[in-house]
Every structure is written in C-alpha cells, then in structure tokens.
Motif scaffolding. Structure first.
Motif, PDB file in Angstrom:
ATOM      1  N   LEU A 243       0.829  -1.211   0.000  1.00  0.00           N
ATOM      2  CA  LEU A 243       0.000   0.000   0.000  1.00  0.00           C
ATOM      3  C   LEU A 243       0.862   1.259   0.000  1.00  0.00           C
ATOM      4  O   LEU A 243       0.461   2.285  -0.558  1.00  0.00           O
ATOM      5  CB  LEU A 243      -0.924  -0.006   1.211  1.00  0.00           C
ATOM      6  N   ALA A 244       2.029   1.187   0.623  1.00  0.00           N
ATOM      7  CA  ALA A 244       2.924   2.346   0.628  1.00  0.00           C
ATOM      8  C   ALA A 244       3.375   2.678  -0.789  1.00  0.00           C
ATOM      9  O   ALA A 244       3.422   3.855  -1.176  1.00  0.00           O
ATOM     10  CB  ALA A 244       4.130   2.080   1.523  1.00  0.00           C
ATOM     11  N   ALA A 245       3.703   1.644  -1.572  1.00  0.00           N
ATOM     12  CA  ALA A 245       4.127   1.879  -2.957  1.00  0.00           C
ATOM     13  C   ALA A 245       2.983   2.450  -3.791  1.00  0.00           C
ATOM     14  O   ALA A 245       3.177   3.373  -4.588  1.00  0.00           O
ATOM     15  CB  ALA A 245       4.642   0.580  -3.572  1.00  0.00           C
ATOM     16  N   VAL A 246       1.770   1.910  -3.598  1.00  0.00           N
ATOM     17  CA  VAL A 246       0.599   2.419  -4.333  1.00  0.00           C
ATOM     18  C   VAL A 246       0.315   3.870  -3.942  1.00  0.00           C
ATOM     19  O   VAL A 246       0.101   4.743  -4.800  1.00  0.00           O
ATOM     20  CB  VAL A 246      -0.634   1.535  -4.077  1.00  0.00           C
ATOM     21  N   ALA A 247       0.302   4.138  -2.627  1.00  0.00           N
ATOM     22  CA  ALA A 247       0.023   5.493  -2.147  1.00  0.00           C
ATOM     23  C   ALA A 247       1.086   6.474  -2.624  1.00  0.00           C
ATOM     24  O   ALA A 247       0.782   7.632  -2.939  1.00  0.00           O
ATOM     25  CB  ALA A 247      -0.061   5.497  -0.620  1.00  0.00           C
ATOM     26  N   ALA A 248       2.343   6.026  -2.663  1.00  0.00           N
ATOM     27  CA  ALA A 248       3.414   6.894  -3.157  1.00  0.00           C
ATOM     28  C   ALA A 248       3.173   7.267  -4.618  1.00  0.00           C
ATOM     29  O   ALA A 248       3.385   8.416  -5.024  1.00  0.00           O
ATOM     30  CB  ALA A 248       4.759   6.209  -3.002  1.00  0.00           C
ATOM     31  N   GLY A 249       2.718   6.296  -5.425  1.00  0.00           N
ATOM     32  CA  GLY A 249       2.438   6.581  -6.829  1.00  0.00           C
ATOM     33  C   GLY A 249       1.289   7.550  -7.006  1.00  0.00           C
ATOM     34  O   GLY A 249       1.364   8.483  -7.818  1.00  0.00           O
ATOM     35  N   VAL A 250       0.192   7.344  -6.257  1.00  0.00           N
ATOM     36  CA  VAL A 250      -0.951   8.254  -6.348  1.00  0.00           C
ATOM     37  C   VAL A 250      -0.547   9.660  -5.910  1.00  0.00           C
ATOM     38  O   VAL A 250      -0.917  10.659  -6.536  1.00  0.00           O
ATOM     39  CB  VAL A 250      -2.125   7.728  -5.497  1.00  0.00           C
ATOM     40  N   THR A 251       0.221   9.750  -4.817  1.00  0.00           N
ATOM     41  CA  THR A 251       0.680  11.061  -4.336  1.00  0.00           C
ATOM     42  C   THR A 251       1.582  11.728  -5.358  1.00  0.00           C
ATOM     43  O   THR A 251       1.518  12.946  -5.566  1.00  0.00           O
ATOM     44  CB  THR A 251       1.434  10.898  -3.009  1.00  0.00           C
ATOM     45  N   MET A 252       2.416  10.931  -6.020  1.00  0.00           N
ATOM     46  CA  MET A 252       3.316  11.483  -7.036  1.00  0.00           C
ATOM     47  C   MET A 252       2.534  12.102  -8.184  1.00  0.00           C
ATOM     48  O   MET A 252       2.952  13.121  -8.762  1.00  0.00           O
ATOM     49  CB  MET A 252       4.247  10.382  -7.558  1.00  0.00           C
ATOM     50  N   SER A 253       1.387  11.525  -8.522  1.00  0.00           N
ATOM     51  CA  SER A 253       0.580  12.098  -9.606  1.00  0.00           C
ATOM     52  C   SER A 253       0.058  13.478  -9.234  1.00  0.00           C
ATOM     53  O   SER A 253      -0.075  14.353 -10.097  1.00  0.00           O
ATOM     54  CB  SER A 253      -0.588  11.159  -9.929  1.00  0.00           C
ATOM     55  N   TYR A 254      -0.242  13.700  -7.949  1.00  0.00           N
ATOM     56  CA  TYR A 254      -0.686  15.026  -7.506  1.00  0.00           C
ATOM     57  C   TYR A 254       0.487  15.983  -7.362  1.00  0.00           C
ATOM     58  O   TYR A 254       0.359  17.181  -7.642  1.00  0.00           O
ATOM     59  CB  TYR A 254      -1.442  14.905  -6.185  1.00  0.00           C
ATOM     60  N   VAL A 255       1.645  15.468  -6.922  1.00  0.00           N
ATOM     61  CA  VAL A 255       2.838  16.310  -6.838  1.00  0.00           C
ATOM     62  C   VAL A 255       3.217  16.827  -8.223  1.00  0.00           C
ATOM     63  O   VAL A 255       3.613  17.991  -8.393  1.00  0.00           O
ATOM     64  CB  VAL A 255       4.003  15.513  -6.215  1.00  0.00           C
ATOM     65  N   GLU A 256       3.064  15.973  -9.230  1.00  0.00           N
ATOM     66  CA  GLU A 256       3.435  16.351 -10.590  1.00  0.00           C
ATOM     67  C   GLU A 256       2.584  17.502 -11.109  1.00  0.00           C
ATOM     68  O   GLU A 256       3.026  18.276 -11.966  1.00  0.00           O
ATOM     69  CB  GLU A 256       3.297  15.138 -11.509  1.00  0.00           C
ATOM     70  N   LEU A 257       1.342  17.619 -10.589  1.00  0.00           N
ATOM     71  CA  LEU A 257       0.470  18.708 -11.036  1.00  0.00           C
ATOM     72  C   LEU A 257       1.002  20.082 -10.634  1.00  0.00           C
ATOM     73  O   LEU A 257       0.543  21.093 -11.158  1.00  0.00           O
ATOM     74  CB  LEU A 257      -0.946  18.510 -10.462  1.00  0.00           C
TER      75      LEU A 257
END
Length: 543
Positions: A243-257
C-alpha cells in the motif's frame, strides 16, 4: 549457460517478444509470448535462476505498483469509485473465501491456509495483460478505467489477504481480532508512509533545485528510488509496503500537477519509466517460463505424495480453478449491477442496463498477470521448524496455470464478444479537452502580450517583437476559433489532420537532411544531436 548468461538471455527474450507478437498473423498476448520464450531459455540453461522470494518481491513489486498508482486516471477512479471498490475489495474477499474452500475441497493435500493463500494471490487482475489484448480489440475507455482502477486497489487487497494466509500457514493459528487490528495498521501505516515519503522527497527536491539547480539525471534517479524507499520504510514499521508503494504513486501524480519539474526531465522520466515497466513485466513472464519445468516437476511430486500419479490431474485442477474464478467474477458483477440499477430506480433515476456483451467482457477481462506471479514466487521455502513449505510447488504451478489460461481466455474471448458492438464515443472527455485547450490558449495569448511589452522596453530591436508576437498569437487564435461552432470545429479538425500529415512529412525530411549532413562531416555530431532532438520533440507532439 550460467546465471549471468541466463539473465542476459532473458532480457534478450523480452526484447524479442515485442517483435515476435507483431510478426504473428494472429493476436497473441505479449505475456504468453514471453512465457514461451522463457521456456526456450530454460531448455538451454544448465543451472537456471535460483529465486530468493524476498528479493524477488522487493525488486519487482514496488516500482510496478508505484507506476500503477501514478498513471491511473484519477477522474475515472473518482467517478466510478463505487464500482471499483465493489470489484477491488468486495470481489477479492468473495474470491478468497469461495476459491479457498473450493481449492481445499478439490485438493485435500493442500492445507486450508495454503488454499486461501493461493485464492488470495490469484484474485488480483492485471491491466497490462488486458491492455495488450485491447490494443487489437477496442474496449470502451470507461471500462478500461474501471479495470485499471480495480487492478490498482485489488493488488493491495489481494496481497494483504495473501500475507495473512501465509502467516496462518506458518504459525498454524488465526485470530480474527488480531487480524483486524493488524489490517487497520497495515492499511493506515502503509498509506501514511507512502504519502509522507513522497511529499518529503518532493519538498526536498524542490528546495535543492531552487538553491543549487537541477543536476541532469538526478531527479529521475530519485524518482526511481522513491517506491523502494516507501516500501522499505513501511515494512520496517510492520505496515504494508504494498500500500505504501501504491500510495506513493498516487501522491506522485498530484505532486506532478505542481509543474515544478523541467520539461526535459518529464520527457526523459516518462521514457525511463516506460522502459522499467516493460522490462520488469517482461522479465517476470520470461522468468515464469524459465521456472515452469522445475515448477511442473515439483507439482507432480506433490500430487504423487497423495496418490495422484497421473499428471492430467494438474490440468484438471488448473481448468477448474480458472473456470471457478470466471464464474465467481461473473456472479459478482451481475449481482452488483442488479443492485446498482435497483438502487437507482428507487431514487427515481432512469438507468439503462449496459449491453450484455459488455457485462460478459467485464467478467472475462479479469486476466491475471505480473502481480499474481510476483506474489506467489514469495511463498516461503521452509516452515519455522525447517520442513518444506506444504505444496509450495503445486501452489506456484496452479497460480502460473491460472495466469496462462486467463490470458488465453481473454485473448480468444474478448475479440469475439466485442466484435461488431458499436460503443458510443465519450463526448464528455472530448468536451473536457476542448475546454482545457481554450483556457490554455487564452492564458498563452495574455502571456505573449505581456512579454511583448516587457521585451520591447528592454531590447534594442523593439520593432521585431510586434511581428513575432502576431505570428505566435495566430497559432493560439486558431485553437480558439476551432471550438466556436460544431461545424467549424469539425472543419478545423480535418484541417488539423491534413496539417499534421504535412508537418510529419516535413519533419522526416528535416531529420533525413540533418543525418545526411552529419554523415558527410558537414556538421558536428553535437550539432546533429541537438537539431535531431528538436525534431524528435516536435514529432512527439504531433503524434
């Protein structure tokens, strides 16, 4: 062939598989071709690859789950969250309970916790496999968004259930209260670690870039290490690294914005991640083919130990489990759809049921793939007392067989089910794109006008800027006119297509001329690379 040569042969097999599937006249899913090539590698390998389950899990899963979370369409995930949660959570629990009991009933030699572990690891679906099939069979975008969202969440839920089942097999005990509390910490801790690590790294990168500049390649390397950092930190604190890896990916998509990364970094990073995804997925399936002979041998030994000498029992078990998964998935999808329609009718909404072929395609599209393979390979080799883990080879074989059969069923069934079905275009998505282009064009025109005034006040060639500004603004005016009326928009779209074809021809001629100059030493290699890169970026935009 020693271990290093075997690894290199597997990487070559991954490269070759991408070309072979294009040469074949029939549609063969890429994972099936990679498994077949892995089997060929095994035929020429003397020693094979000795797998360390923990190393295998750490190497493959964090980056793949991180990338899934990063690239999943967030709007589709939020819009269809109800359907996705039903498939990703409810269907997983339904599958684990139903298939676990069925497997234990069919194979009494497999302990119940191991049967539940097998059911848990074959519950996650794989969108990469379905996308490979969908490349030759048109699947509605909304259905693909649902399947991608389901796979993102059911990876985590299925692997967490798998972890509980393996723990029960190792210890021989299972406490519902303890499991519930552990589950809460696994979920909360894993998500918190993934979000926290990503935000902390992003803030640190932003501060360093603002004060010291951005070294070439450094942000991409940090981005590659991010899922491993989130995973390892969560596992160190006994939370869910998955879940940490999944959450990191989702968070990265918002950071990229936030738009803080350089354009060149985004382009290079995308290419690097595409390569990582292709390589890891491919190596896993090639590795499955390479391991199949030894897995099959161990599975036969497990059956012979309980009196089933005939190897056809393995085929029967594999088909029965795959068919059971499809039946359970269809039952869940059909029931969930009926309940959704009933609830909407009670609320006064007139909801038309989807086409029956679409319902059947949703059930058949649940192909298993990389996550199932990576997870089942992590089964412990030995019990705490030192004895071999019960039915380990049989479990790995059955999970591998389910991957093969589900891929075959999807590749054969989906084209026939969806053939001739006319799915309406998503008008909302095209309107959304038009609105975004209009807003961006207006912002660009305003910025050009401001920049023109500033540059004219500081430059000695002030008379050049009005002419240059009018040329650039004309491009954006074209975009704005394009969306004024429907008929005009259609005409301009046709004009854009014609312009695109002419621009592509021009770019190809430009690139050919640059290469020709470099071959005859009329320009340096450095100049040639710079100009070709500009042409490549322009071509990427038009493609």
């Amino acid at each position: 062939m020693d271990a290093i040569e075997t690894v290199l042969a597997m990487l070559l097999a991954v490269v070759g598989s991408a070309y072979l599937v294009r040469l074949l006249p029939v549609a063969v899913p890429l994972p099936l071709m990679q498994i077949a090539l892995g089997f060929v590698v095994a035929a020429f390998s003397r020693h094979g690859i000795a797998l360390d389950p923990e190393f295998f899990f750490l190497l493959f899963l964090p980056p793949l789950l991180f990338l899934d979370g990063w690239r999943i369409p967030k709007s589709g995930l939020l819009r269809d969250r109800g359907v996705i949660l039903q498939l990703a959570l409810g269907l997983v629990v339904f599958t684990v309970l139903g298939m676990g009991l069925l497997i234990h009933w069919m194979i009494p030699a497999m302990p119940l916790p191991v049967a539940f572990a097998l059911a848990a690891i074959i519950s996650p679906t794989d969108p990469v496999a379905v996308s490979a099939i969908a490349s030759r069979t048109p699947i509605p975008k909304r259905l693909m968004h649902i399947l991608e969202g389901e796979s993102l969440l059911n990876d985590a839920s299925g692997l967490v259930c798998f972890r509980f089942a393996v723990a029960a097999a190792l210890t021989g005990t299972f406490s519902l209260t303890s499991a519930t509390l552990t589950f809460v910490w696994l979920v909360a801790g894993g998500i918190g670690m993934g979000v926290g690590v990503t935000l902390l790294i992003a803030l640190a990168q932003r501060w360093l870039t603002r004060h010291f500049g951005e070294p070439s390649g450094s942000p991409i390397l940090v981005n590659l290490l991010m899922p491993f950092g989130a995973y390892l930190l969560a596992e160190h604190l006994n939370a869910s690294g998955i879940l940490a890896a999944v959450a990191a990916g989702v968070t990265m998509s918002y950071v990229e914005l936030g738009g803080h990364a350089l354009a060149a970094t985004r382009i290079q990073r995308s290419a690097v991640w595409d390569t990582v995804q292709f390589s890891l997925n491919g190596v896993m399936f090639v590795l499955l083919g390479e391991q199949l002979p030894s897995i099959l041998k161990g599975a036969r030994a497990s059956l012979e130990a309980v009196g089933h000498v005939n190897p056809w029992w393995l085929v029967l078990y594999a088909f029965a489990i795959t068919l059971g998964l499809m039946v359970l998935r269809f039952a869940w999808v059909w029931t969930a759809l009926k309940l959704t329609l009933f609830r909407k009718s009670r609320m006064g909404h007139d909801a038309a049921p989807p086409h029956w072929r679409l319902l059947l395609a949703t059930s058949l599209a649940g192909a298993r793939g990389a996550i199932t393979l990576a997870g089942v390979m992590t089964l412990p080799l030995f019990m705490p007392g030192g004895q071999p883990f019960p039915a380990r080879d049989l479990t790995i074989f059955l999970a591998s067989a389910v991957i093969l059969l589900s891929l075959l069923a999807a590749s054969i069934g989906l084209p026939r089910i969806l053939s001739g079905v006319d799915f309406p275009e998503d008008s909302e998505e095209s309107q959304e794109e038009d609105r975004a282009r209009e807003v961006a064009a207006n912002a660009a025109i305003a910025a050009i006008e401001r920049a023109q005034i500033e540059l004219m006040s500081t430059s000695v060639d002030a008379d050049l800027y009005p002419q240059a500004a009018s040329r650039v603004i004309a491009l954006y005016r074209h975009r704005l006119v394009e969306h004024t009326e429907v008929e005009q928009a259609r005409q301009f779209r046709k004009l854009d297509m014609a312009e695109k074809a002419l621009r592509m021809a021009a770019l190809h001629a430009e690139r050919k001329a640059i290469f020709n100059l470099a071959r005859h030493d009329h320009i340096s290699d450095e100049t040639a690379r710079k100009l070709v890169r500009e042409i490549d970026l322009s071509e990427t935009r038009f493609r």
